[in-house]
Design an enzyme around this catalytic site. Structure first.
Site, short mmCIF file in Angstrom:
data_model
loop_
_atom_site.label_atom_id
_atom_site.label_comp_id
_atom_site.label_asym_id
_atom_site.label_seq_id
_atom_site.Cartn_x
_atom_site.Cartn_y
_atom_site.Cartn_z
N PHE A 252 8.05 -99.14 -63.34
CA PHE A 252 7.75 -98.02 -62.45
C PHE A 252 6.34 -97.48 -62.65
O PHE A 252 5.72 -96.96 -61.72
CB PHE A 252 8.78 -96.92 -62.70
CG PHE A 252 8.55 -95.64 -61.96
CD1 PHE A 252 8.69 -95.57 -60.58
CD2 PHE A 252 8.20 -94.48 -62.64
CE1 PHE A 252 8.48 -94.38 -59.90
CE2 PHE A 252 8.01 -93.29 -61.98
CZ PHE A 252 8.14 -93.23 -60.60
N TYR A 253 5.80 -97.58 -63.87
CA TYR A 253 4.49 -97.01 -64.17
C TYR A 253 3.41 -97.72 -63.35
O TYR A 253 3.22 -98.94 -63.46
CB TYR A 253 4.16 -97.12 -65.65
CG TYR A 253 5.13 -96.41 -66.57
CD1 TYR A 253 6.00 -95.43 -66.10
CD2 TYR A 253 5.18 -96.70 -67.93
CE1 TYR A 253 6.88 -94.77 -66.94
CE2 TYR A 253 6.06 -96.04 -68.78
CZ TYR A 253 6.91 -95.08 -68.28
OH TYR A 253 7.79 -94.44 -69.13
N SER A 254 2.71 -96.95 -62.55
CA SER A 254 1.67 -97.48 -61.66
C SER A 254 2.20 -98.60 -60.78
O SER A 254 1.48 -99.53 -60.43
CB SER A 254 0.45 -97.96 -62.45
OG SER A 254 -0.24 -96.88 -63.04
N ALA A 255 3.50 -98.52 -60.44
CA ALA A 255 4.14 -99.51 -59.57
C ALA A 255 3.91 -100.94 -60.06
O ALA A 255 3.64 -101.85 -59.28
CB ALA A 255 3.65 -99.34 -58.13
N GLY A 256 4.02 -101.12 -61.38
CA GLY A 256 3.87 -102.45 -61.97
C GLY A 256 2.52 -102.69 -62.62
O GLY A 256 2.40 -103.52 -63.53
#
Length: 343
Positions: free
Chosen positions: A58-62
């Protein structure tokens, strides 16, 4: 650095875990560090003995997984690291690109390993408890991942104790791999996990890793950071008088000791015997050094009392209470009782 076994597993992790939510792509959040900015912080943590790295798809959308692991490949040996990543939150289009269905568990892991450029993750974690997927489906898929060698262990994060008990029960029933780690929020301004989750994890032999030891920055006496000015979660979780009173007590103890409020707040977390490892989401080397110093910072009874005396119970912080939490403050009378108060 101090090291400890994670629960009753044989896995040894550093008592400080590098949190990486602040690393990845600025297009996701304005306070995110890119790869160039992240490398000095990661390197400093590694130089000081950190072997435990926390990620999530989820962090920075991958992009977070990609950025952090690009740096790790340059600075460290894979077999000396304990890398964890999490799945569950939606990170793309499509009805099945979130949650803990068997389909998404396998697809999410494939995506994470591809971005991380590694064959396996040390701990694969559920980011929350998915109420829409049968727990048997999720945990069988997680067990299959372990048996396939794509994850060494599994873990969980941020849920009610009864939900975690349900997970452990279904794993016990079927002989599936059990979670070895519970990642939860704990700090001097949010202590609700002390009631059930921490004792339950101790009883079940599950390791505990703690995030947000500074209550998203308020316990460091810094509410003016870019993150706190742009992150609505801080206001939802800690915008109440009790949190501010706790922060003032932490600052009071810190001033008396000649230390930073952050170091005192982190020392309060690390002194708890239930805590295996504390996440450190540092923006600078100095912030990491504060956590490092907290490992050996002892608090006496008077200091602990001062830090804890203002605490009052509050709603549990997790995905199921988001947007519904009631602030820790008296609420005005309502209904017929409001009329009686006016009379």
């Amino acid at each position: 650095m101090q090291y400890t076994r994670l629960g009753q597993s044989g896995l040894k992790v550093s008592r400080l875990c590098l949190g990486t939510m602040n690393m990845g792509s600025k297009s996701w959040k304005p306070w995110i560090f890119d790869e160039t900015e992240s490398e000095p912080i990661i390197g400093h943590a590694l130089d000081n003995g950190v072997n435990f790295i926390d990620l999530a798809d989820f962090y920075s959308a991958g992009a977070g997984e990609e950025v952090v692991c690009n740096v790790l490949r340059k600075l460290a040996k894979r077999d000396e690291l304990v890398i964890t990543t999490k799945l569950g939150y939606q990170i793309g289009a499509g009805a099945n690109n979130g949650g803990h269905s068997r389909k998404h568990v396998f697809d999410a892991l494939h995506g994470s390993l591809t971005r991380m450029k590694t064959d396996y993750v040390d701990i694969y974690m559920l980011h929350y408890f998915d109420t829409e997927t049968p727990i048997e489906e999720t945990m069988e898929a997680m067990n299959d991942i372990v048996r396939a060698g794509k994850a060494r262990y599994i873990g969980v994060s941020t849920m009610f104790t009864w939900q975690f008990a349900k997970i452990l029960a279904v794993c016990e029933k079927h002989g599936w791999a059990k979670p070895i780690n519970m990642q939860l929020q704990l700090n001097a301004a949010y202590r609700e996990e002390e009631r059930e989750m921490l004792p339950f994890c101790m009883d079940q032999g599950v390791g505990v890793s703690v995030f947000s030891p500074l209550a998203r920055g308020i316990l460091s006496s810094d509410m003016n950071s870019v993150r706190n000015k742009t992150d609505f979660f801080t206001a939802e979780m800690y915008n109440d008088a009790t949190s501010r009173d706790v922060a003032m007590s932490v600052a009071r103890v810190a001033e008396a000791r000649g230390l930073s409020p952050a170091q005192i707040a982190q020392a309060w977390v690390l002194r708890k015997p239930e805590v295996s490892s504390m996440l450190v989401g540092a923006d600078t080397r100095a912030q990491f050094d504060s956590a490092l110093a907290a490992l050996t910072t002892e608090l006496d009874a008077d200091e602990v009392y001062e830090i804890e005396r203002n605490y009052t119970p509050c709603d549990v912080i997790n995905d199921y209470t988001a947007g519904k939490r009631i602030p820790r403050a008296p609420r005005p009378a309502a209904g017929r009782f409001a009329l009686e108060a006016v009379a």
